[in-house]
Design a protein around this motif. Structure first.
Motif, PDB file in Angstrom:
ATOM      1  N   LYS A  85       0.703  -1.100   0.052  1.00 28.83           N
ATOM      2  CA  LYS A  85       0.051   0.127   0.096  1.00 28.83           C
ATOM      3  C   LYS A  85       0.955   1.331   0.013  1.00 28.83           C
ATOM      4  CE  LYS A  85      -3.636   2.526   2.328  1.00 28.83           C
ATOM      5  NZ  LYS A  85      -4.223   3.030   1.213  1.00 28.83           N
ATOM      6  N   PHE A  86       1.903   1.126   0.754  1.00 27.81           N
ATOM      7  CA  PHE A  86       2.892   2.388   0.659  1.00 27.81           C
ATOM      8  C   PHE A  86       3.453   2.730  -0.525  1.00 27.81           C
ATOM      9  CE2 PHE A  86       6.860   4.379   1.698  1.00 27.81           C
ATOM     10  CZ  PHE A  86       6.384   5.502   2.616  1.00 27.81           C
ATOM     11  N   PHE A 160      17.024   4.058  -2.897  1.00 28.42           N
ATOM     12  CA  PHE A 160      17.016   4.616  -1.777  1.00 28.42           C
ATOM     13  C   PHE A 160      16.368   6.270  -1.890  1.00 28.42           C
ATOM     14  CE2 PHE A 160      19.593   7.946   0.695  1.00 28.42           C
ATOM     15  CZ  PHE A 160      18.808   8.155   1.903  1.00 28.42           C
ATOM     16  N   GLN A 161      16.793   6.686  -2.840  1.00 29.47           N
ATOM     17  CA  GLN A 161      16.481   8.003  -3.226  1.00 29.47           C
ATOM     18  C   GLN A 161      14.934   8.242  -3.319  1.00 29.47           C
ATOM     19  OE1 GLN A 161      18.770   8.946  -6.612  1.00 29.47           O
ATOM     20  NE2 GLN A 161      20.366   9.702  -5.289  1.00 29.47           N
ATOM     21  N   ILE A 162      14.174   7.116  -4.179  1.00 37.28           N
ATOM     22  CA  ILE A 162      12.817   6.969  -4.365  1.00 37.28           C
ATOM     23  C   ILE A 162      12.129   6.767  -2.938  1.00 37.28           C
ATOM     24  CG2 ILE A 162      11.013   5.379  -5.420  1.00 37.28           C
ATOM     25  CD1 ILE A 162      12.435   7.183  -7.317  1.00 37.28           C
ATOM     26  N   PHE A 163      12.683   5.908  -2.107  1.00 39.42           N
ATOM     27  CA  PHE A 163      12.020   6.013  -0.906  1.00 39.42           C
ATOM     28  C   PHE A 163      12.227   7.101   0.032  1.00 39.42           C
ATOM     29  CE2 PHE A 163      13.137   4.845   3.863  1.00 39.42           C
ATOM     30  CZ  PHE A 163      11.709   4.557   4.135  1.00 39.42           C
ATOM     31  N   GLU A 164      13.211   7.930  -0.034  1.00 34.36           N
ATOM     32  CA  GLU A 164      13.427   9.068   0.706  1.00 34.36           C
ATOM     33  C   GLU A 164      12.283  10.146   0.172  1.00 34.36           C
ATOM     34  OE1 GLU A 164      17.024  12.257   2.015  1.00 34.36           O
ATOM     35  OE2 GLU A 164      17.047  11.166  -0.100  1.00 34.36           O
ATOM     36  N   LYS A 169       6.568  12.655   0.620  1.00 36.81           N
ATOM     37  CA  LYS A 169       5.277  12.586   0.204  1.00 36.81           C
ATOM     38  C   LYS A 169       4.166  12.180   1.416  1.00 36.81           C
ATOM     39  CE  LYS A 169       6.405  11.675  -4.272  1.00 36.81           C
ATOM     40  NZ  LYS A 169       6.175  10.600  -5.651  1.00 36.81           N
ATOM     41  N   TYR A 170       4.804  11.226   2.241  1.00 33.55           N
ATOM     42  CA  TYR A 170       3.978  10.706   3.253  1.00 33.55           C
ATOM     43  C   TYR A 170       3.803  11.854   4.491  1.00 33.55           C
ATOM     44  CZ  TYR A 170       3.229   8.187   7.550  1.00 33.55           C
ATOM     45  OH  TYR A 170       2.752   7.755   8.885  1.00 33.55           O
TER      46      TYR A 170
END
Length: 224
Positions: A85-86, A160-164, A169-170
């Protein structure tokens, strides 16, 4: 809690503890230090970075959905579904199509056996390659219809950059939506207050008894 109280609990807006900083500052900051060392030094970290990112993503997904493994009933986490979902809500492009596949390869492959987990489906083999050497080459997916192979190639630093960016956004959504604030608070409290009961676990109970006995009359002993 009213909105101001919730913001203070999560972000420390009026002097409270900034709990969100544990995710955005401490955890992401630690991964960034590791990535910086790789960028400046020799190649390496192509598998270690995804493990660290997935650790962060499991925490972020728990806070986002308001579900942890310490809860019961419908609030008990199913990490694979919560991370999916995330990813669907905060990751870009075609990654949203295969969140369970990505999670399974890293969490149940690299994290356990330090080797990406392949998947077979309808005659196709889906495999993963993680790299950092070609740092400017974007993550991409290739298909060989003759050999029936799908190759998912992930630039670990980009991952990692996409997760950051997803966490940023979250954060924006979290500041704006009361239900997400409730989820964060419920999940955080379940993590913060949980204590595993070793009285009903014979193996861990024996180990703790041996540990207490090892102190003798001392208040401190070496671990290693």
């Amino acid at each position: 809690m009213n909105t101001a109280d919730k913001h203070d609990y999560i972000f420390g807006t009026t002097g409270g503890e900034n709990r969100f900083a544990w995710l955005q500052g401490a955890l992401i900051g630690d991964i960034q230090l590791f990535v910086n060392g790789i960028v400046k030094g020799p190649a390496g970290g192509n598998l270690a970075i995804p493990i660290l990112v997935n650790t962060g993503m499991e925490l972020a997904a728990a806070l986002y959905t308001g579900r942890t493994s310490y809860m019961t009933g419908r609030r008990k986490a199913v990490a694979e579904d919560d991370v999916a979902k995330f990813i669907k809500d905060f990751f870009p492009s075609n990654a949203q199509l295969i969140p369970h596949v990505i999670w399974d390869s890293i969490r149940n492959g690299i994290s356990h056996l330090f080797s990406p987990k392949s998947v077979k489906y309808s005659g196709y083999t889906v495999d993963f390659m993680f790299y950092v050497e070609r740092r400017t080459k974007a993550s991409h997916i290739e298909i060989d219809r003759t050999a029936k192979y799908i190759h998912i190639n992930i630039n670990s630093i980009e991952y990692f950059q996409i997760f950051e960016r997803a966490v940023s956004k979250y954060e924006k959504a979290l500041r704006a939506h009361d239900d997400l604030q409730n989820n964060f608070i419920d999940a955080w409290k379940s993590i913060e207050t949980h204590r595993r009961d070793a009285d009903t676990d014979q193996q861990k109970g024996r180990e703790i008894r041996r540990l207490i006995a090892a102190f003798g009359s001392s208040n401190s002993i070496n671990l290693f």
